[in-house]
Design a protein around this motif. Structure first.
Motif, PDB file in Angstrom:
ATOM      1  N   UNK A  38      -3.938   4.271   1.434  1.00 12.85           N
ATOM      2  CA  UNK A  38      -2.726   3.754   0.780  1.00 12.85           C
ATOM      3  C   UNK A  38      -1.484   4.443   1.328  1.00 12.85           C
ATOM      4  N   UNK A  39      -1.507   5.761   1.429  1.00 14.15           N
ATOM      5  CA  UNK A  39      -0.338   6.506   1.894  1.00 14.15           C
ATOM      6  C   UNK A  39      -0.081   6.234   3.383  1.00 14.15           C
ATOM      7  N   UNK A  40      -1.145   6.083   4.172  1.00 13.34           N
ATOM      8  CA  UNK A  40      -0.974   5.776   5.594  1.00 13.34           C
ATOM      9  C   UNK A  40      -0.331   4.407   5.771  1.00 13.34           C
ATOM     10  N   UNK A  41      -0.772   3.424   5.009  1.00 15.73           N
ATOM     11  CA  UNK A  41      -0.166   2.090   5.094  1.00 15.73           C
ATOM     12  C   UNK A  41       1.307   2.160   4.692  1.00 15.73           C
ATOM     13  N   UNK A  42       1.614   2.933   3.652  1.00 11.05           N
ATOM     14  CA  UNK A  42       3.006   3.081   3.234  1.00 11.05           C
ATOM     15  C   UNK A  42       3.823   3.786   4.311  1.00 11.05           C
ATOM     16  N   UNK A  43       3.196   4.653   5.094  1.00 11.47           N
ATOM     17  CA  UNK A  43       3.913   5.399   6.120  1.00 11.47           C
ATOM     18  C   UNK A  43       4.066   4.677   7.439  1.00 11.47           C
ATOM     19  N   UNK A  44       3.414   3.522   7.591  1.00 14.69           N
ATOM     20  CA  UNK A  44       3.521   2.795   8.861  1.00 14.69           C
ATOM     21  C   UNK A  44       4.900   2.179   9.080  1.00 14.69           C
ATOM     22  N   UNK A  45       5.548   1.795   8.021  1.00 13.08           N
ATOM     23  CA  UNK A  45       6.882   1.195   8.172  1.00 13.08           C
ATOM     24  C   UNK A  45       7.846   1.776   7.132  1.00 13.08           C
ATOM     25  N   UNK A  46       8.290   3.005   7.349  1.00 12.92           N
ATOM     26  CA  UNK A  46       9.199   3.624   6.369  1.00 12.92           C
ATOM     27  C   UNK A  46      10.607   3.030   6.481  1.00 12.92           C
ATOM     28  N   UNK A  47      11.308   3.064   5.384  1.00 14.75           N
ATOM     29  CA  UNK A  47      12.699   2.594   5.404  1.00 14.75           C
ATOM     30  C   UNK A  47      13.584   3.670   6.021  1.00 14.75           C
ATOM     31  N   UNK A  48      14.789   3.277   6.389  1.00 10.39           N
ATOM     32  CA  UNK A  48      15.734   4.240   6.963  1.00 10.39           C
ATOM     33  C   UNK A  48      16.089   5.332   5.953  1.00 10.39           C
ATOM     34  N   UNK A  54      13.468  12.556   4.705  1.00  9.17           N
ATOM     35  CA  UNK A  54      12.459  13.430   5.295  1.00  9.17           C
ATOM     36  C   UNK A  54      12.926  14.023   6.624  1.00  9.17           C
ATOM     37  N   UNK A  55      14.209  13.896   6.899  1.00  3.68           N
ATOM     38  CA  UNK A  55      14.824  14.431   8.116  1.00  3.68           C
ATOM     39  C   UNK A  55      14.135  13.918   9.382  1.00  3.68           C
ATOM     40  N   UNK A  56      13.819  12.626   9.378  1.00  5.23           N
ATOM     41  CA  UNK A  56      13.263  11.980  10.559  1.00  5.23           C
ATOM     42  C   UNK A  56      11.761  12.098  10.736  1.00  5.23           C
ATOM     43  N   UNK A  57      11.101  12.776   9.828  1.00 11.15           N
ATOM     44  CA  UNK A  57       9.650  12.951   9.929  1.00 11.15           C
ATOM     45  C   UNK A  57       8.963  11.821   9.155  1.00 11.15           C
ATOM     46  N   UNK A  58       7.952  11.229   9.751  1.00  9.87           N
ATOM     47  CA  UNK A  58       7.168  10.185   9.075  1.00  9.87           C
ATOM     48  C   UNK A  58       6.165  10.872   8.145  1.00  9.87           C
ATOM     49  N   UNK A  59       6.677  11.409   7.055  1.00  8.83           N
ATOM     50  CA  UNK A  59       5.882  12.263   6.176  1.00  8.83           C
ATOM     51  C   UNK A  59       4.720  11.516   5.528  1.00  8.83           C
ATOM     52  N   UNK A  60       4.934  10.257   5.128  1.00 12.71           N
ATOM     53  CA  UNK A  60       3.840   9.492   4.509  1.00 12.71           C
ATOM     54  C   UNK A  60       2.723   9.220   5.509  1.00 12.71           C
ATOM     55  N   UNK A  61       3.095   8.933   6.739  1.00  4.41           N
ATOM     56  CA  UNK A  61       2.089   8.675   7.756  1.00  4.41           C
ATOM     57  C   UNK A  61       1.245   9.927   8.016  1.00  4.41           C
ATOM     58  N   UNK A  62       1.892  11.054   8.210  1.00  2.83           N
ATOM     59  CA  UNK A  62       1.158  12.293   8.491  1.00  2.83           C
ATOM     60  C   UNK A  62       0.340  12.755   7.289  1.00  2.83           C
ATOM     61  N   UNK A  63       0.893  12.618   6.105  1.00  2.00           N
ATOM     62  CA  UNK A  63       0.153  13.004   4.900  1.00  2.00           C
ATOM     63  C   UNK A  63      -1.051  12.090   4.693  1.00  2.00           C
ATOM     64  N   UNK A  64      -0.863  10.796   4.913  1.00  2.00           N
ATOM     65  CA  UNK A  64      -1.973   9.848   4.775  1.00  2.00           C
ATOM     66  C   UNK A  64      -3.084  10.126   5.763  1.00  2.00           C
ATOM     67  N   UNK A  65      -2.718  10.432   7.003  1.00  4.38           N
ATOM     68  CA  UNK A  65      -3.738  10.752   8.007  1.00  4.38           C
ATOM     69  C   UNK A  65      -4.470  12.047   7.666  1.00  4.38           C
ATOM     70  N   UNK A  66      -3.745  13.021   7.145  1.00  2.00           N
ATOM     71  CA  UNK A  66      -4.389  14.276   6.733  1.00  2.00           C
ATOM     72  C   UNK A  66      -5.338  14.035   5.557  1.00  2.00           C
TER      73      UNK A  66
END
Length: 99
Positions: A38-48, A54-66
């Motif tokens: 769920x978190x990885x899918x949310x992190x695939x297309x973050x809003x601006x 998150x200062x440019x970091x795709x935090x949801x993507x990295x957290x979801x993968x972890x």
């Protein structure tokens, strides 16, 4: 083999099955995999706005993968080292009680 021995072996088999079924690693691993997806899918297309927060970091993507990695670790661990039923205590003879 007597009926009693057959019954004991059947109960031991059921106990081992129950120990594997209620292994906490299955629950933890399953939840981490589900939430990781769920978190990885949310992190695939973050809003601006999310990226700016998150200062440019795709935090949801990295957290979801972890989370996915951790969940898969627990599930693989469960497969490689399955839970075993606790050893039954040896029965004492009634005449051998000392006290």
């Amino acid at each position: 083999m007597s009926d009693l021995q057959k019954e004991v072996s059947e109960l031991e088999r059921k106990s081992a099955t129950a120990a594997r079924l209620f292994d906490i690693r299955r629950i933890i691993g399953g939840l981490f995999v589900v939430y990781g997806v769920i978190v990885t899918i949310a992190g695939l297309s973050p809003s601006d706005a999310d990226l700016k927060k998150a200062e440019g970091v795709h935090i949801n993507l990295w957290t979801g993968l972890a989370m996915l990695a951790l969940g898969l670790f627990f599930l693989v661990w469960m497969k490689l080292r399955p839970a075993e039923a606790p050893e039954a205590e040896p029965e004492r003879e009634q005449g051998s009680d000392a006290g």
